[in-house]
Enzyme design. Structure first.
Site, PDB file in Angstrom:
ATOM      1  N   CYS A   1       0.828  -1.209   0.000  1.00 53.91           N
ATOM      2  CA  CYS A   1       0.000   0.000   0.000  1.00 53.91           C
ATOM      3  C   CYS A   1       0.860   1.256   0.000  1.00 53.91           C
ATOM      4  O   CYS A   1       1.981   1.268   0.492  1.00 53.91           O
ATOM      5  CB  CYS A   1      -0.914  -0.004   1.223  1.00 53.91           C
ATOM      6  SG  CYS A   1      -2.075  -1.391   1.218  1.00 53.91           S
ATOM      7  N   ASP A   2       0.303   2.312  -0.554  1.00 52.51           N
ATOM      8  CA  ASP A   2       1.010   3.593  -0.592  1.00 52.51           C
ATOM      9  C   ASP A   2       0.577   4.467   0.585  1.00 52.51           C
ATOM     10  O   ASP A   2      -0.135   4.005   1.484  1.00 52.51           O
ATOM     11  CB  ASP A   2       0.797   4.291  -1.937  1.00 52.51           C
ATOM     12  CG  ASP A   2      -0.672   4.524  -2.263  1.00 52.51           C
ATOM     13  OD1 ASP A   2      -1.505   4.581  -1.323  1.00 52.51           O
ATOM     14  OD2 ASP A   2      -0.996   4.661  -3.446  1.00 52.51           O
ATOM     15  N   LEU A   3       0.979   5.722   0.579  1.00 49.46           N
ATOM     16  CA  LEU A   3       0.669   6.620   1.690  1.00 49.46           C
ATOM     17  C   LEU A   3      -0.826   6.854   1.886  1.00 49.46           C
ATOM     18  O   LEU A   3      -1.271   7.198   2.979  1.00 49.46           O
ATOM     19  CB  LEU A   3       1.369   7.968   1.484  1.00 49.46           C
ATOM     20  CG  LEU A   3       2.887   7.938   1.665  1.00 49.46           C
ATOM     21  CD1 LEU A   3       3.479   9.297   1.312  1.00 49.46           C
ATOM     22  CD2 LEU A   3       3.262   7.558   3.081  1.00 49.46           C
TER      23      LEU A   3
ATOM     24  N   VAL B   1      -3.970   2.650   0.126  1.00 52.85           N
ATOM     25  CA  VAL B   1      -4.524   1.753  -0.895  1.00 52.85           C
ATOM     26  C   VAL B   1      -3.379   1.056  -1.617  1.00 52.85           C
ATOM     27  O   VAL B   1      -2.236   1.504  -1.590  1.00 52.85           O
ATOM     28  CB  VAL B   1      -5.418   2.518  -1.898  1.00 52.85           C
ATOM     29  CG1 VAL B   1      -6.614   3.140  -1.191  1.00 52.85           C
ATOM     30  CG2 VAL B   1      -4.633   3.566  -2.663  1.00 52.85           C
TER      31      VAL B   1
END
Length: 123
Positions: free
Chosen positions: A8-10, A13
């Site tokens: 997941c990213d910041l 998601v």
């Protein structure tokens, strides 16, 4: 499969590049159901390469989400084309849909996809 935290990213998601990885893993698993794998193919001088990828992102997966990765395939000239969909579980929401095209190189030469013909005929 299940989404892992590090995918997941910041924003919390799944990073877009991971959907392509999920699809690739699905194609590898499918190949093994046909009794083949990329290492054995390479040893025989046969390499399958992805020539095009088009992914449509529909609904973001989040850490801990479970999902199902599905594929359909057909020949289009020398290419093997995979239509791949990723669905969130258990509600079945479509997360991503992709079209992936693959070609075969045998002993360093691009082929008309005869290897795909033989492989698919055995399924």
């Amino acid at each position: 499969m299940k989404v892992r935290d590090y995918e997941c990213d910041l924003q919390g998601v799944v990073n877009n590049s991971n959907y392509q990885r999920y699809m690739e893993h699905t194609r590898h698993e499918y190949l093994e159901t046909l009794g083949e794998n990329f290492g054995a193919m390479h040893e025989k001088g046969i390499d399958a390469f992805i020539s095009r990828v088009d992914i449509r992102f529909k609904h973001s997966l989040r850490s801990g989400d479970r999902f199902r990765s599905c594929l359909n395939l057909w020949k289009e000239g020398p290419k093997l084309v995979f239509n791949q969909d990723i669905y969130r579980l258990p509600d079945g929401v479509l997360a991503a849909s992709g079209r992936v095209e693959s070609v075969v190189v045998e002993n360093g030469k691009l082929t008309r996809g005869e290897y795909f013909d033989r492989l698919i005929a055995n399924k």
